[in-house]
Design an enzyme around this catalytic site. Structure first.
Site, mmCIF file in Angstrom:
data_model
loop_
_atom_site.group_PDB
_atom_site.id
_atom_site.type_symbol
_atom_site.label_atom_id
_atom_site.label_comp_id
_atom_site.label_asym_id
_atom_site.label_seq_id
_atom_site.Cartn_x
_atom_site.Cartn_y
_atom_site.Cartn_z
ATOM 1 N N MET A 171 0.837 -1.195 0.000
ATOM 2 C CA MET A 171 0.000 0.000 0.000
ATOM 3 C C MET A 171 0.879 1.255 0.000
ATOM 4 O O MET A 171 0.399 2.355 0.268
ATOM 5 C CB MET A 171 -0.936 0.004 1.209
ATOM 6 C CG MET A 171 -1.914 -1.172 1.166
ATOM 7 S SD MET A 171 -3.424 -0.890 2.101
ATOM 8 C CE MET A 171 -2.784 -0.681 3.738
ATOM 9 N N GLY A 176 11.083 -2.534 5.679
ATOM 10 C CA GLY A 176 10.395 -3.835 5.627
ATOM 11 C C GLY A 176 9.949 -4.161 4.212
ATOM 12 O O GLY A 176 10.164 -5.271 3.708
ATOM 13 N N HIS A 177 9.349 -3.189 3.547
ATOM 14 C CA HIS A 177 8.932 -3.393 2.154
ATOM 15 C C HIS A 177 10.154 -3.690 1.267
ATOM 16 O O HIS A 177 10.104 -4.558 0.397
ATOM 17 C CB HIS A 177 8.240 -2.140 1.604
ATOM 18 C CG HIS A 177 6.951 -1.772 2.277
ATOM 19 N ND1 HIS A 177 6.818 -0.659 3.053
ATOM 20 C CD2 HIS A 177 5.715 -2.370 2.261
ATOM 21 C CE1 HIS A 177 5.564 -0.558 3.489
ATOM 22 N NE2 HIS A 177 4.876 -1.591 3.030
ATOM 23 N N GLY A 227 5.006 -10.162 3.909
ATOM 24 C CA GLY A 227 5.695 -10.064 5.193
ATOM 25 C C GLY A 227 5.020 -10.912 6.258
ATOM 26 O O GLY A 227 3.793 -10.963 6.340
ATOM 27 N N GLU A 228 5.834 -11.560 7.091
ATOM 28 C CA GLU A 228 5.286 -12.290 8.246
ATOM 29 C C GLU A 228 4.735 -11.325 9.293
ATOM 30 O O GLU A 228 4.025 -11.731 10.202
ATOM 31 C CB GLU A 228 6.363 -13.181 8.875
ATOM 32 C CG GLU A 228 6.668 -14.394 8.039
ATOM 33 C CD GLU A 228 7.777 -15.261 8.606
ATOM 34 O OE1 GLU A 228 8.261 -14.979 9.721
ATOM 35 O OE2 GLU A 228 8.175 -16.201 7.906
ATOM 36 N N GLN A 242 -2.694 -12.338 7.559
ATOM 37 C CA GLN A 242 -2.861 -12.047 6.124
ATOM 38 C C GLN A 242 -2.108 -13.075 5.276
ATOM 39 O O GLN A 242 -2.629 -13.574 4.269
ATOM 40 C CB GLN A 242 -2.324 -10.646 5.843
ATOM 41 C CG GLN A 242 -2.181 -10.311 4.367
ATOM 42 C CD GLN A 242 -1.768 -8.868 4.171
ATOM 43 O OE1 GLN A 242 -2.586 -7.984 4.297
ATOM 44 N NE2 GLN A 242 -0.499 -8.631 3.862
ATOM 45 N N SER A 294 6.285 -0.219 10.307
ATOM 46 C CA SER A 294 4.927 -0.139 9.775
ATOM 47 C C SER A 294 4.642 1.296 9.350
ATOM 48 O O SER A 294 5.090 2.243 10.012
ATOM 49 C CB SER A 294 3.924 -0.562 10.848
ATOM 50 O OG SER A 294 2.619 -0.163 10.477
ATOM 51 N N ARG A 303 1.987 2.673 9.743
ATOM 52 C CA ARG A 303 1.111 3.255 10.776
ATOM 53 C C ARG A 303 1.896 3.765 11.985
ATOM 54 O O ARG A 303 1.324 4.444 12.826
ATOM 55 C CB ARG A 303 0.048 2.248 11.206
ATOM 56 C CG ARG A 303 -0.986 2.020 10.092
ATOM 57 C CD ARG A 303 -2.180 1.219 10.574
ATOM 58 N NE ARG A 303 -3.271 1.289 9.633
ATOM 59 C CZ ARG A 303 -3.601 0.316 8.767
ATOM 60 N NH1 ARG A 303 -2.906 -0.799 8.730
ATOM 61 N NH2 ARG A 303 -4.622 0.473 7.944
HETATM 62 P P1 AMP Z 1 1.483 -2.867 3.455
HETATM 63 O O1 AMP Z 1 2.050 -1.816 2.559
HETATM 64 O O2 AMP Z 1 1.453 -2.478 4.895
HETATM 65 O O3 AMP Z 1 0.195 -3.440 2.940
HETATM 66 O O4 AMP Z 1 2.513 -4.069 3.402
HETATM 67 C C1 AMP Z 1 2.917 -4.627 2.188
HETATM 68 C C2 AMP Z 1 3.718 -5.872 2.462
HETATM 69 O O5 AMP Z 1 4.854 -5.534 3.262
HETATM 70 C C3 AMP Z 1 2.929 -6.925 3.250
HETATM 71 O O6 AMP Z 1 3.247 -8.220 2.741
HETATM 72 C C4 AMP Z 1 3.423 -6.734 4.651
HETATM 73 O O7 AMP Z 1 3.325 -7.894 5.459
HETATM 74 C C5 AMP Z 1 4.882 -6.376 4.398
HETATM 75 N N1 AMP Z 1 5.459 -5.677 5.540
HETATM 76 C C6 AMP Z 1 4.964 -4.585 6.166
HETATM 77 N N2 AMP Z 1 5.746 -4.251 7.218
HETATM 78 C C7 AMP Z 1 6.746 -5.162 7.256
HETATM 79 C C8 AMP Z 1 7.876 -5.372 8.120
HETATM 80 N N3 AMP Z 1 8.129 -4.572 9.159
HETATM 81 N N4 AMP Z 1 8.700 -6.414 7.852
HETATM 82 C C9 AMP Z 1 8.449 -7.242 6.805
HETATM 83 N N5 AMP Z 1 7.410 -7.095 5.954
HETATM 84 C C10 AMP Z 1 6.568 -6.074 6.180
#
Ligand code: AMP
Length: 286
Positions: free
Chosen positions: A30, A36-37, A149-150, A155, A187, A189
């Protein structure tokens, strides 16, 4: 890196790679990208010739009164960061392109059971929104492998189950959570936290670690460990939705013989709803 905004442009880019027998990895996000991404992107690059990233703040996975409007949108910075990686294509569709007026929410993908517990209970409809948009994206990108991501453990299981049940020919790969130096899971958030909340936020991970230590130490009174974790969060000013020990495979309550567990927590801190988890393997050490 090529950036496309429409499904037609996406399909034609991907078709050319397919014709050349190239393997495609996909990372849905998103946006508001953090380390992390980027870890998912690097992991994806090791699994395929081409990496496709999508950035789409999916309205269908936000409930009424949630943060859809305020969710941080930083497409231009995200695009600059991705251009420095090995990503071949960024797909950043407009909301209207994904949900044309009049056909919103008519077809849904629901992974029953798994979608209704934990975060699904706290956020009704959330995982239907996630599964539906990921199914759409999978049909558009048609990747060989998709990386998640775990951090969003539930999810990840919802997607794995959807892929198995609907026979998507896609490998689903999970990547361990990337954390700040003080343990807080990265995150988008986290930006909602005030300075004071940000200082307290790592307690969520510490509470998970303490629960894991009790399990590793041989304790099997799951209820007592959960209650201690939840009390610790409340004492620090968090509003926990849950602090729970589950089976890693299917998120069902564990029995004392189960060895592969995961401790999951979700809690509000100020304006933010933080989630985190810690897998725990109780296999006998050799
Ligand atoms: P999002 O943009 O929050 O929807 O996340 C996109 C992807 O990045 C999802 O597969 C999440 O699980 C992963 N993700 C988000 N935060 C982390 C993190 N801190 N470590 C690893 N993967 C992450």
């Amino acid at each position: 890196m090529q950036t496309v905004r429409t499904s037609t442009a996406l399909r034609s880019a991907v078709a050319a790679w397919r014709q050349d027998q190239e393997r495609i990895a996909f990372v849905p996000t998103m946006g508001n990208l953090h380390a992390g991404h980027l870890e998912l992107v690097e992991h994806a690059a090791r699994l395929a010739d081409r990496v496709v990233v999508s950035i789409f703040v999916n309205p269908m996975q936000f409930g009424q009164g949630e943060d859809y409007e305020n969710y941080p949108r930083t497409l231009s910075e995200d695009s600059t960061r991705l251009a420095e990686t090995c990503v071949s294509l960024l797909f950043a569709p407009a909301v209207e392109a994904k949900y044309p007026a009049g056909c919103q929410y008519v077809t849904r993908v629901e992974v029953e059971g798994l979608s209704d517990i934990l975060c699904g209970a706290a956020r009704p409809g959330h995982f239907v929104g996630v599964a539906t948009v990921v199914a759409k994206l999978f049909n558009l990108v048609q990747p060989d492998v998709a990386v998640f991501g775990e951090k969003d453990y539930q999810q990840l299981l919802v997607i794995r189950r959807m892929v198995a049940d609907l026979c998507f020919p896609i490998d689903i790969v999970g990547v361990p959570t990337v954390r700040e130096p003080d343990g807080l899971a990265m995150s988008s958030r986290n930006s909602y936290l005030t300075a004071d909340e940000r200082e307290r936020a790592p307690l969520l991970y510490r509470a998970l670690c303490e629960a894991a230590e009790r399990l590793q130490g041989g304790e099997r009174d799951f209820r007592a460990i959960e209650a201690a974790g939840e009390a610790r969060l409340r004492a620090a000013g968090f509003g926990p939705d849950y602090f729970t020990i589950r089976r890693a495979l299917d998120l069902m309550p564990p029995g004392t013989a189960d060895k592969e567990l995961v401790i999951l927590a979700a809690a509000r801190l100020g304006q933010a709803r933080l989630i985190d988890n810690l897998p725990v393997s109780l296999k006998d050490k050799i």
